[in-house]
Each structure stands twice: as structure tokens, then as C-alpha cells.
Scaffold this motif. Structure first.
Motif, PDB file in Angstrom:
ATOM      1  N   ALA A   1      -0.616  -5.513   2.651  1.00 24.06           N
ATOM      2  CA  ALA A   1      -0.505  -4.103   3.040  1.00 24.06           C
ATOM      3  C   ALA A   1       0.645  -3.406   2.327  1.00 24.06           C
ATOM      4  O   ALA A   1       0.553  -2.212   1.997  1.00 24.06           O
ATOM      5  CB  ALA A   1      -0.329  -4.007   4.553  1.00 24.06           C
ATOM      6  N   MET A   2       1.729  -4.145   2.053  1.00 22.26           N
ATOM      7  CA  MET A   2       2.888  -3.512   1.419  1.00 22.26           C
ATOM      8  C   MET A   2       2.926  -3.739  -0.088  1.00 22.26           C
ATOM      9  O   MET A   2       3.921  -3.431  -0.739  1.00 22.26           O
ATOM     10  CB  MET A   2       4.197  -4.016   2.040  1.00 22.26           C
ATOM     11  N   SER A   3       1.832  -4.274  -0.659  1.00 23.67           N
ATOM     12  CA  SER A   3       1.776  -4.543  -2.092  1.00 23.67           C
ATOM     13  C   SER A   3       0.695  -3.707  -2.772  1.00 23.67           C
ATOM     14  O   SER A   3      -0.277  -3.290  -2.135  1.00 23.67           O
ATOM     15  CB  SER A   3       1.472  -6.029  -2.348  1.00 23.67           C
ATOM     16  N   LYS A   4       0.869  -3.484  -4.059  1.00 23.71           N
ATOM     17  CA  LYS A   4      -0.133  -2.822  -4.880  1.00 23.71           C
ATOM     18  C   LYS A   4      -0.273  -3.588  -6.191  1.00 23.71           C
ATOM     19  O   LYS A   4       0.671  -4.234  -6.656  1.00 23.71           O
ATOM     20  CB  LYS A   4       0.251  -1.364  -5.155  1.00 23.71           C
ATOM     21  N   LEU A   5      -1.474  -3.520  -6.775  1.00 22.31           N
ATOM     22  CA  LEU A   5      -1.759  -4.185  -8.035  1.00 22.31           C
ATOM     23  C   LEU A   5      -2.128  -3.157  -9.096  1.00 22.31           C
ATOM     24  O   LEU A   5      -2.731  -2.123  -8.802  1.00 22.31           O
ATOM     25  CB  LEU A   5      -2.924  -5.172  -7.884  1.00 22.31           C
ATOM     26  N   LEU A   6      -1.803  -3.491 -10.334  1.00 22.50           N
ATOM     27  CA  LEU A   6      -2.170  -2.667 -11.479  1.00 22.50           C
ATOM     28  C   LEU A   6      -2.542  -3.618 -12.613  1.00 22.50           C
ATOM     29  O   LEU A   6      -1.762  -4.520 -12.948  1.00 22.50           O
ATOM     30  CB  LEU A   6      -0.992  -1.773 -11.896  1.00 22.50           C
TER      31      LEU A   6
END
Length: 516
Positions: A336-341
Motif C-alpha cells: 500500500a505504501m509502495s509504488k513501481l515504475l
């Protein structure tokens, strides 16, 4: 907030059995708390202040946990050191971390003493668990000191050093938190909570890998902070792991895919001999897991196998058993507190299904590589970072790993990912372990080499190579087939399960300028 954290729980229930050592000794939470408190008083009397570093060269067991619990309630940074390193390599970490104190277990006395000599640390600031010639016992820091809660409790941190497979290891350092140590400890249980692992008894966590590894520290520490009993293996043995699960009614554990392979290689009657009904969460990471191996674990243990992808630097994804069954091969979706690129070589985002370099971002997990601003900057893309892994996202946002960018083979201008080939060869019953990498080829630039550790009793040679190659028919494009096979008695892996591919590649590239 306000209900978890080892120090808080141990005060409330000092009789709780917090740790069972590899030798079977049971340690009460109250005794562990008292030992950690005494060590804080001793380190402060030695002059250590918030932000300074303590290094430990200690085996799996109670000593390392005391160092961990002392540092994390006194504003210190604790760096556990890989005991497989040489004295020179250990010395580099001591010096690079600016360690004020170094603890050496007698099991590692020879390399520990070399490290002291090469690092330049004052011998008077080095202490021994057990007997190490020339060093004072660690007990001199704790004997006679109070077991009372230290004043000015502030949150410390663990500063792990990266594996250093492409150069000298670097410390991953984060700003110290202003939170109360127990509140920060409670936050550190978040990944376990995402998987549904509850706090308190009767939860029991089994440590299967060296505790200097970041993931092992995270999960063993989280177990203590949730009030679990932590059962520690001194070294990995697949049947012993099953025996401990039955004896102590283990409910959760952390493993790597190599452990899965070893467990599945046990004869069926051996696996069936142990009662694993308590085992509800088998968590794994550290390396890609071949689809057939993961599927076999799910068939054996049921929907209790959870997978995540993360780095010492932070960030991560999670795949529940249901996620994986619907998306075989995935390592999950972001926390929930992470994002990917995912980006291409020009650092531009790529569409779903297209492999690229994985960048991650996690709230509250800012870091830098200690003393190396260039390496820190090179890993950044705005507020994202990368450790050089390659993968892709599907249209539902599930991440799939391809390989490390540095391990990618470029043959005739085509990108080939060794992990894809390894994942097809690894499940073969005649294979105990396998590594794939590129070797020089005058025409194509690189060609694909497979190095195989045959299963016990299997004869290596051309016939085995032909059988393994034939097993790829219909499962892997011919362009990805190894051009040659070599056989080896033992695959070089570190105890966390990471393949030391560079060690295998070196003989083929040692006369080439292209070795990186």
C-alpha cells in the motif's frame, strides 16, 4: 499503535519464551530484555551516542538478538556482518561503517582478529562472545550493570551492507526515526501483518537462514516485536527444519527457493513423517522461484505459501497464494505504501508486458549508500530507486521478474534473461542446482552457458546434457537454449540463497576486457 514492540511485551510478560537457540536452550523474554538493557548501559558507559555504529560478527543465536535489541532502543545503528567473509572484507565493513564497537564470536576468531588489524578499530573497543585471544569478554560491558530500562530511549536502526557481488559492499543508511522504539518496532511488523500473521502466542517463527541477512533480520525481529517465539536454526538442514516445525508447532517461517528445492527433494515418506499442520505462513523471497517448484510447494502445504519482492534499500510487492494461483510466476502487487515504475534504457516508462528496469518508491524509506553519493544518485530516478532488477507489469499491476540487468545475456543483439532458462531447468529431477550466464562468442557476442549441479547419484556428462536440453523442447524458444553445459559438484551460493554468478563467469571472461 501502542500494543506491540518487544520491550513493551517483555515487560508485560517476562515468562514468555522469546527465543529457542540452535542448541535448544529456551530464553525467557524477561532475561532477553535484561541482557539488552545491561548492554545499553555498558555501551553508553563506553561513550557511544545516538547515531553511532556497533558491528557484530556472530552466529545465529541469542548474542546477535541482544545486540539488535540493545541498538534499536538506544539510538545506535547495528550492522550484522556476514561470517563467510574474509578478514579483509570484514575489516572494510568495520572501517566503512565507522564502527565504534565490534563484537566477535569465538567461532569466527581468526577472521575477526584479522578484521580488527586491517580496519584500524581500537582493540580496546572490540569484545568477544566466548574466548578470543587478546579481546575482553562481552560480559565486561554488562556484568554489574543494571537491568533497568535505560533513560532517553530513542529508536535505533539496522544498517545492512549490500551483498557486494559487483564490488565492495555498501551500507544502506536511513535517517533515525523520532518515534518511540516500541512504536517503530510495531511499524516493522507491517509486512507480516499484510500476510495476516497475528501477534502473540501461539505464534512461532522458524529462522532458517543466516541472521546477518536483511530479510532474516526483518522477519525474526518482527516476530519478537509481535510476541512470537523465535526458533533458530544454526544451519540449514531440510529434514531438521521439518523436525523443528513439528516439535515446536511452528506457525510461520521465511525461506528462499533453494530451501524449497531441498525440501521437495526429500523422499515422500520423509516429508509425510512430520506433522506440519501448524505451519500456516511459509514466506519466501531473495530469488525468483521457478513456477513448477512454487506449484509443488502449494500442492504439498496448501495455500500457505506467500511471496514478496523487496530490497535492503526498501520497497516491495506481495503475492498471496490466491494471487499466485491466478497469476503464476508473479511476485505480486506493490504494498500500500509502495509504488513501481518500469522504464526502458532511456528512463521512459514502458507499457504493460514490456520488460524494463524496476524502480520502486516507498513512503518513509529514504536511504543513501553510506559514503557513496555517486552510487546513491545513480540508483535514483526522481524519488524512485533501483537495484538493477529487470521485470514487467501485467495489465492488472502484478510484477514479474526477468533478471538482474547486470546478468542479462545479449546474443546477436537479443536480450536473454538467464533466470528464465534456470527456471525451466531447475525443476528437472536430475538437477540439484543450475546457473546460466553468457560467455564470449566471436560471432554473436555472447553465447549461453549452463552450469549444473547434478542431483545426488546422477552421473554428469554428455548424456545428461542432452537430456536436459531435450527437456526444454516446447517450453523455451531454441534461441534461449544453452549452447553448452558444464557440471559442478557444489553451486556457489551465499547462505541467503543468492547465486554467486560472478564466481562462475570469471574463468570464461578473465582474458576479456568486457568483464565487468
Amino acid at each position: 499503535m501502542g500494543t506491540l514492540g518487544f520491550w513493551r511485551l517483555a515487560q508485560a510478560d517476562p515468562e514468555w519464551i522469546a527465543v529457542i537457540d540452535p542448541d535448544g536452550v529456551h530464553h525467557r523474554a524477561g532475561d532477553l530484555l535484561a541482557a539488552a538493557n545491561r548492554l545499553v548501559h555498558g555501551l553508553r558507559d563506553l561513550g557511544l551516542v545516538e547515531g553511532e555504529v556497533v558491528c557484530g560478527l556472530v552466529p545465529n543465536g541469542i548474542d546477535g538478538l541482544v545486540l539488535y535489541l540493545a541498538a534499536l532502543q538506544s539510538g545506535l545503528r547495528y550492522t550484522p556482518i556476514n561470517w563467510h567473509l574474509t578478514g579483509s572484507e570484514i575489516g572494510h565493513i568495520i572501517a566503512d561503517s565507522s564502527a565504534r564497537v565490534f563484537f566477535v564470536h569465538e567461532n569466527f576468531a581468526e577472521e575477526g582478529l584479522r578484521a580488527i588489524a586491517e580496519s584500524g578499530i581500537e582493540p580496546g573497543r572490540c569484545f568477544a562472545f566466548g574466548t578470543v585471544e587478546g579481546l575482553r569478554p562481552a560480559s565486561t560491558l554488562t556484568d554489574g550493570r543494571p537491568s533497568t530500562t535505560p533513560l532517553r530511549r530513542t529508536a535505533g536502526a539496522v544498517m545492512h551492507y549490500t551483498s557486494g557481488t559487483t564490488g565492495r559492499p555498501k551500507g544502506v543508511i536511513r535517517p533515525l526515526s523520532p518515534l518511540d522504539p516500541d512504536d517503530l518496532a510495531e511499524l516493522s511488523t507491517g509486512l507480516a501483518a499484510m500476510m495476516g500473521i497475528p501477534p502473540g502466542p501461539p505464534q512461532v517463527h522458524l529462522v532458517t537462514s543466516p541472521m546477518y541477512h536483511a530479510a532474516v533480520t526483518l522477519f525474526a525481529g518482527a516476530a519478537l516485536h509481535m510476541g512470537h517465539t523465535v526458533v533458530i536454526m544454526g544451519k540449514w538442514d531440510p529434514e531438521q527444519a521439518l523436525r523443528l516445525c513439528e516439535r515446536h508447532r511452528v506457525t510461520n517461517t521465511h525461506m528462499v527457493p533453494t530451501h524449497f528445492k531441498h525440501l521437495l527433494a526429500l523422499p515422500p515418506h520423509v516429508r509425510a513423517a512430520y506433522d506440519l499442520s501448524s505451519l500456516t505462513w511459509v514466506v519466501h523471497a531473495a530469488a525468483p522461484c521457478p513456477v513448477p517448484v512454487k506449484r509443488a510447494m502449494l500442492e504439498w502445504l496448501g495455500d500457505h505459501v506467500y511471496e514478496y519482492y523487496a530490497a535492503t534499500e526498501g520497497g516491495g510487492t506481495l503475492a498471496t497464494p490466491a494471487d499466485w494461483r491466478e497469476h503464476p510466476g508473479t511476485v505480486g502487487r506493490p504494498w500500500a505504501m509502495s509504488k513501481l515504475l518500469i522504464v526502458d534504457d532511456d528512463l521512459q516508462p514502458v507499457p504493460p508486458g514490456t520488460p524494463g528496469t524496476i524502480y520502486m518508491r516507498t513512503s518513509g524509506y529514504d536511504f543513501e549508500y553510506k559514503g557513496d553519493p555517486e552510487k546513491t544518485l545513480a540508483a535514483r530516478l526522481d524519488d524512485y530507486f533501483t537495484v538493477g532488477d529487470v521485470g514487467y507489469l501485467d495489465r492488472e499491476g502484478f510484477l514479474y521478474l526477468c533478471d538482474r540487468k547486470a546478468d542479462m545475456i545479449i546474443s546477436g543483439g537479443v536480450n536473454i534473461y538467464p533466470a528464465e532458462i534456470e527456471n525451466e531447468l531447475m525443476p528437472h529431477p536430475k538437477v540439484a542446482d543450475v546457473a546460466v550466464f553468457g560467455i564470449p562468442d566471436d560471432e554473436w557476442g555472447e553465447q549461453i552457458k549452463a552450469v549444473v549441479q547434478p542431483a545426488e547419484g546422477v552421473v554428469p556428462g554428455p548424456e545428461l546434457a542432452a537430456e536436459l536440453l531435450g527437456s526444454l523442447e516446447g517450453r523455451l524458444a531454441h534461441m534461449k537454449w544453452p549452447k553448452s553445459f558444464d557440471f559442478i559438484e557444489t553451486m556457489p551460493r551465499d547462505p541467503s540463497g543468492k547465486l554467486l554468478r560472478r564466481h562462475l563467469r570469471l574463468p570464461y571472461w578473465k582474458d576479456r576486457d568486457s568483464l565487468i
